[in-house]
Write a protein that holds these residues in place. Structure first.
Motif, PDB file in Angstrom:
ATOM      1  N   PRO A 223       0.886   2.401 -19.611  1.00 17.40           N
ATOM      2  CA  PRO A 223       0.326   3.718 -19.288  1.00 17.40           C
ATOM      3  C   PRO A 223      -0.811   3.592 -18.280  1.00 17.40           C
ATOM      4  O   PRO A 223      -1.571   2.617 -18.321  1.00 17.40           O
ATOM      5  CB  PRO A 223      -0.185   4.246 -20.632  1.00 17.40           C
ATOM      6  CG  PRO A 223      -0.226   3.078 -21.543  1.00 17.40           C
ATOM      7  CD  PRO A 223       0.642   1.989 -20.998  1.00 17.40           C
ATOM      8  N   LEU A 224      -0.918   4.577 -17.391  1.00 19.93           N
ATOM      9  CA  LEU A 224      -1.955   4.561 -16.353  1.00 19.93           C
ATOM     10  C   LEU A 224      -3.304   4.955 -16.953  1.00 19.93           C
ATOM     11  O   LEU A 224      -3.406   6.003 -17.592  1.00 19.93           O
ATOM     12  CB  LEU A 224      -1.633   5.595 -15.277  1.00 19.93           C
ATOM     13  CG  LEU A 224      -0.757   5.229 -14.093  1.00 19.93           C
ATOM     14  CD1 LEU A 224      -0.727   6.396 -13.119  1.00 19.93           C
ATOM     15  CD2 LEU A 224      -1.259   3.971 -13.392  1.00 19.93           C
ATOM     16  N   ALA A 225      -4.332   4.170 -16.735  1.00 18.49           N
ATOM     17  CA  ALA A 225      -5.683   4.591 -17.115  1.00 18.49           C
ATOM     18  C   ALA A 225      -6.231   5.454 -15.985  1.00 18.49           C
ATOM     19  O   ALA A 225      -5.673   5.469 -14.876  1.00 18.49           O
ATOM     20  CB  ALA A 225      -6.553   3.356 -17.325  1.00 18.49           C
TER      21      ALA A 225
ATOM     22  N   ILE B 226      -3.549   3.333 -10.210  1.00 17.20           N
ATOM     23  CA  ILE B 226      -2.233   3.674  -9.643  1.00 17.20           C
ATOM     24  C   ILE B 226      -1.283   2.540 -10.003  1.00 17.20           C
ATOM     25  O   ILE B 226      -1.725   1.417 -10.281  1.00 17.20           O
ATOM     26  CB  ILE B 226      -2.262   3.844  -8.105  1.00 17.20           C
ATOM     27  CG1 ILE B 226      -2.811   2.569  -7.432  1.00 17.20           C
ATOM     28  CG2 ILE B 226      -3.087   5.054  -7.689  1.00 17.20           C
ATOM     29  CD1 ILE B 226      -2.573   2.513  -5.938  1.00 17.20           C
ATOM     30  N   TYR B 227      -0.029   2.853 -10.008  1.00 16.44           N
ATOM     31  CA  TYR B 227       0.946   1.790 -10.278  1.00 16.44           C
ATOM     32  C   TYR B 227       1.066   0.870  -9.072  1.00 16.44           C
ATOM     33  O   TYR B 227       0.966   1.305  -7.927  1.00 16.44           O
ATOM     34  CB  TYR B 227       2.314   2.386 -10.618  1.00 16.44           C
ATOM     35  CG  TYR B 227       2.397   2.876 -12.045  1.00 16.44           C
ATOM     36  CD1 TYR B 227       2.232   1.985 -13.114  1.00 16.44           C
ATOM     37  CD2 TYR B 227       2.647   4.212 -12.321  1.00 16.44           C
ATOM     38  CE1 TYR B 227       2.309   2.426 -14.428  1.00 16.44           C
ATOM     39  CE2 TYR B 227       2.727   4.662 -13.635  1.00 16.44           C
ATOM     40  CZ  TYR B 227       2.553   3.764 -14.687  1.00 16.44           C
ATOM     41  OH  TYR B 227       2.620   4.203 -15.970  1.00 16.44           O
ATOM     42  N   ASP B 228       1.283  -0.390  -9.376  1.00 18.46           N
ATOM     43  CA  ASP B 228       1.524  -1.400  -8.334  1.00 18.46           C
ATOM     44  C   ASP B 228       2.943  -1.215  -7.803  1.00 18.46           C
ATOM     45  O   ASP B 228       3.914  -1.472  -8.516  1.00 18.46           O
ATOM     46  CB  ASP B 228       1.365  -2.790  -8.969  1.00 18.46           C
ATOM     47  CG  ASP B 228       1.980  -3.901  -8.122  1.00 18.46           C
ATOM     48  OD1 ASP B 228       2.080  -3.731  -6.887  1.00 18.46           O
ATOM     49  OD2 ASP B 228       2.348  -4.945  -8.706  1.00 18.46           O
TER      50      ASP B 228
ATOM     51  N   GLU C 121      -7.557  -1.352  -9.082  1.00 13.05           N
ATOM     52  CA  GLU C 121      -6.975  -0.044  -9.413  1.00 13.05           C
ATOM     53  C   GLU C 121      -5.514  -0.145  -9.848  1.00 13.05           C
ATOM     54  O   GLU C 121      -4.906   0.850 -10.220  1.00 13.05           O
ATOM     55  CB  GLU C 121      -7.090   0.891  -8.188  1.00 13.05           C
ATOM     56  CG  GLU C 121      -6.135   0.628  -7.031  1.00 13.05           C
ATOM     57  CD  GLU C 121      -6.529  -0.533  -6.107  1.00 13.05           C
ATOM     58  OE1 GLU C 121      -7.212  -1.457  -6.569  1.00 13.05           O
ATOM     59  OE2 GLU C 121      -6.121  -0.509  -4.931  1.00 13.05           O
ATOM     60  N   LEU C 122      -4.947  -1.334  -9.789  1.00 12.39           N
ATOM     61  CA  LEU C 122      -3.493  -1.437  -9.973  1.00 12.39           C
ATOM     62  C   LEU C 122      -3.096  -1.613 -11.432  1.00 12.39           C
ATOM     63  O   LEU C 122      -3.720  -2.364 -12.184  1.00 12.39           O
ATOM     64  CB  LEU C 122      -2.941  -2.602  -9.154  1.00 12.39           C
ATOM     65  CG  LEU C 122      -3.182  -2.510  -7.646  1.00 12.39           C
ATOM     66  CD1 LEU C 122      -2.636  -3.748  -6.944  1.00 12.39           C
ATOM     67  CD2 LEU C 122      -2.543  -1.247  -7.069  1.00 12.39           C
TER      68      LEU C 122
END
Ligand code: AMP
Ligand code: MG
Length: 419
Positions: free
Chosen positions: A201-203, A207-209, A194-195
């Motif tokens: 850009p976030l898919a 979530i951002y790491d 998920e990172l």
């Protein structure tokens, strides 16, 4: 579940103190000396003046007074950094500046304020005579040769953390370099499908790491050198590939993949690549952690600490386990944080007998220290970490802490280790 102390002991028993490096003294700030430093000469190297004034024989000045000065003949002047061959005999003096070597024959310095020099200058009187207005005793305003450091003395011992004063001592003994324990290079690997790395850009579903950054920042804060490897995906191949990138460092810290959901894949990879134990530690947040060693090149073993993925769990387990390990590698055995007792302002329920670390802000009040809970305590709520300057501890055997109960608080705001 194992007690926190047992987990810490196992980690500290495995992690080594690192080897030495010789480097310029200034860049050794915050590193631990690897050898004793023995003075080769006295400091100060000669008796010298602690004041601007006149070097005298104290016995010439015993009867001096404001109303009946003793007049001495000024036979020279000596400034710091210069020497004089003039010898002071009865009835003579040399004008002397702070730090200048005391001329032969002199045993005291009378500061300008206790002479009539200013008055003479005002009245344009000759300055080859000076009036002494107060008696001097032997050694008055004199710094004695070797009074700070004696030749042969061990001034700094092996194991000393080099701080500015220690660096000053090394410099005052003429050292350009120091031999110190090197800083650990610690690789940082985040795991999870998920990172997304910062800057991309976030898919959807990502979530951002953030763990790579909190962990790397804490490594730097506690004196290590952080190397961010990036993000490993939850596949065997990806994890293996990324872990390999960390095998030339002194320690690898991963986050994520140790809780029940993706436990198996990480477990398999780590077991293949080394010797790993998974523990559940009697603490909250941060119950699941992994620890062991990975096989590096030439039979080298690299300690690996697998922290939980939840952002706060990874920070708090870092505090309890990674920080002491980094300090040990740096040669610092004192890893216990300063602890104070403070009254907690909220109820904390401890329903499964773990040691709870509560994010608090401590402040001093008229009634002693107060610990204010900084916000929701979920292990994903990183914002309640930003305002915290301490971790209040609810012990394993306390089912409940009530508002007003006095808890021990580990202080996080301890800048000494920032070196
Ligand atoms: P895990 O330990 O891998 O099961 O992760 C637990 C939780 O932490 C999940 O909600 C993850 O999305 C989150 N998490 C794991 N790694 C990171 C990371 N590097 N940055 C931010 N959140 C993370
Ligand atoms: Mg995960």
């Amino acid at each position: 579940m194992i007690p926190l102390e047992d987990a810490l002991e196992k980690i500290l028993n495995t992690v080594p103190v690192l080897g030495f490096e010789n480097k310029p003294i200034l860049s050794a700030l915050g590193q631990v000396l690897a050898e004793d430093v023995v003075a080769q000469f006295d400091i100060p190297p000669h008796d010298n003046s602690a004041m601007d004034g006149f070097a005298v024989r104290a016995c010439d000045t015993y009867s001096a007074a404001q109303q009946s000065p003793i007049y001495l003949k000024v036979i020279g002047e000596v400034a710091a950094g210069h020497t004089t061959s003039i010898r002071i005999k009865a009835g003579t003096t040399v004008r002397i500046m702070t730090g200048a070597p005391l001329p032969a024959g002199a045993d005291a310095v009378v500061r300008f304020e206790n002479t009539d020099e200013t008055e003479r200058k005002k009245q344009n009187k000759p300055l080859d005579i000076i009036g002494i207005l107060e008696p001097a005793t032997a050694q008055l305003n004199v710094r004695l040769k070797g009074e700070d450091i004696r030749a042969g003395q061990t001034v700094l011992t092996k194991g000393t953390l080099l701080l500015p004063a220690g660096i000053g001592i090394l410099a005052s003994l003429g050292n350009e370099n120091a031999t110190v324990i090197r800083r650990p290079v610690v690789s940082v690997l985040s795991t999870g499908d998920e990172l997304c790395p910062a800057g991309k850009p976030l898919a959807s579903g990502q979530i951002y790491d953030s763990n790579s950054y909190t962990i790397a920042a804490n490594i730097a804060r506690y004196g290590g050198i952080a190397r961010i490897i990036g993000i490993g995906r939850d596949t065997l191949a990806s994890l293996q590939e990324k872990i390999r990138l960390g095998l030339d460092s002194d320690m690898l810290i991963t986050s994520g993949g140790v809780s029940k959901g993706d436990y198996d894949i990480v477990k398999d990879v780590l077991a293949q690549m080394g010797n790993i134990s998974f523990w559940t530690v009697r603490m909250k947040p941060g119950k699941p952690i992994a620890f062991g060693t990975l096989k590096g090149a030439n039979g080298r073993e690299i300690p690996h600490l697998g922290l939980p993925g939840n952002p706060v769990s990874s920070m708090i387990t870092f505090e309890q386990f990674a920080r002491p390990a980094i300090l040990k590698m740096r040669g610092i055995s004192r890893h216990i944080r300063p602890v104070i007792s403070a009254a907690i302002d909220q109820e904390i329920i401890n329903d499964d007998a773990r040691r709870i670390f509560v994010r608090v802000h401590v402040s001093r009040t008229e009634d002693g220290w107060k610990a204010s809970v900084t916000g929701p305590q979920g292990s994903g709520i990183l914002t309640s970490m930003t305002g915290a300057n301490g971790l209040a501890i609810v012990p394993e055997d306390w089912p409940l802490a009530r508002p007003g109960d006095i808890l021990k608080v580990q202080l996080l705001d301890d800048t000494e280790e920032a070196l």
